[in-house]
Design a protein around this motif. Structure first.
Motif, short mmCIF file in Angstrom:
data_model
loop_
_atom_site.label_atom_id
_atom_site.label_comp_id
_atom_site.label_asym_id
_atom_site.label_seq_id
_atom_site.Cartn_x
_atom_site.Cartn_y
_atom_site.Cartn_z
N ASP A 150 35.57 41.54 41.60
CA ASP A 150 35.85 42.08 40.27
C ASP A 150 35.30 43.50 40.12
OD1 ASP A 150 37.27 39.92 39.30
OD2 ASP A 150 35.57 39.06 38.21
N SER A 151 34.10 43.72 40.59
CA SER A 151 33.48 45.03 40.49
C SER A 151 34.23 46.07 41.32
CB SER A 151 32.01 44.97 40.93
OG SER A 151 31.28 44.12 40.07
N ILE A 152 34.66 45.66 42.50
CA ILE A 152 35.44 46.56 43.34
C ILE A 152 36.78 46.87 42.68
CG2 ILE A 152 36.68 46.74 45.54
CD1 ILE A 152 34.25 45.34 46.84
N ASP B 25 39.62 60.93 39.11
CA ASP B 25 39.53 61.94 40.16
C ASP B 25 39.22 61.25 41.49
OD1 ASP B 25 38.91 64.00 41.91
OD2 ASP B 25 37.36 64.89 40.64
N PRO B 26 40.17 61.20 42.43
CA PRO B 26 39.93 60.50 43.69
C PRO B 26 38.90 61.21 44.57
CG PRO B 26 42.02 61.65 43.78
CD PRO B 26 41.51 61.78 42.37
N ASN B 27 38.54 62.44 44.22
CA ASN B 27 37.54 63.17 44.98
C ASN B 27 36.13 63.02 44.40
OD1 ASN B 27 39.36 64.35 46.92
ND2 ASN B 27 40.15 65.53 45.21
N LEU C 151 34.04 55.81 45.77
CA LEU C 151 34.02 55.14 47.08
C LEU C 151 32.62 54.69 47.47
CD1 LEU C 151 36.61 57.29 49.05
CD2 LEU C 151 36.93 55.10 47.90
N ARG C 152 31.61 55.43 47.05
CA ARG C 152 30.22 54.99 47.31
C ARG C 152 29.95 53.66 46.62
NH1 ARG C 152 27.60 60.72 45.99
NH2 ARG C 152 28.15 61.77 47.92
N ALA D 119 30.64 46.19 48.39
CA ALA D 119 31.11 45.47 49.58
C ALA D 119 29.95 45.05 50.47
CB ALA D 119 32.09 46.35 50.36
N GLY D 120 28.86 45.78 50.43
CA GLY D 120 27.71 45.46 51.28
C GLY D 120 26.75 44.46 50.67
N LEU D 121 27.00 43.99 49.46
CA LEU D 121 26.05 43.07 48.81
C LEU D 121 26.06 41.67 49.37
CD1 LEU D 121 26.43 44.07 45.06
CD2 LEU D 121 24.49 44.53 46.57
#
Length: 80
Positions: A49-51, A62-64, A69-70, A76-78
């Motif tokens: 959900d968070s992703i 703004d995709p930049n 992405l961080r 994803a690493g949790l």
């Protein structure tokens, strides 16, 4: 800062809140319809959900903006 001021300030980097909400809910719906959803832990579901929200901000804003992405990578690493 009022909630309206905060939403307005974040719109440049995070996108219009209504658009982000629509995209995030669409992603969430697709995730919940996937065969693996039932087997996921509560923590894995919350990560997904968070992703979804972060991905919606990435594509609506703004995709930049580096935080999008961080944040996705962080969530994803949790589940280790």
């Amino acid at each position: 800062m009022t909630p309206d001021e905060l939403i307005s300030a974040r719109a440049e980097t995070h996108g219009d809140f209504r658009a982000v909400a629509q995209v995030a809910q669409t992603i969430r719906y697709a995730i919940r319809e996937a065969p693996g959803w039932a087997a996921m832990s509560v923590m894995q579901r919350e990560i997904a959900d968070s992703i979804a929200v972060k991905l919606a901000r990435f594509v609506c804003g703004d995709p930049n903006f580096p935080d999008h992405l961080r944040d996705i990578a962080g969530y994803a690493g949790l589940d280790r």
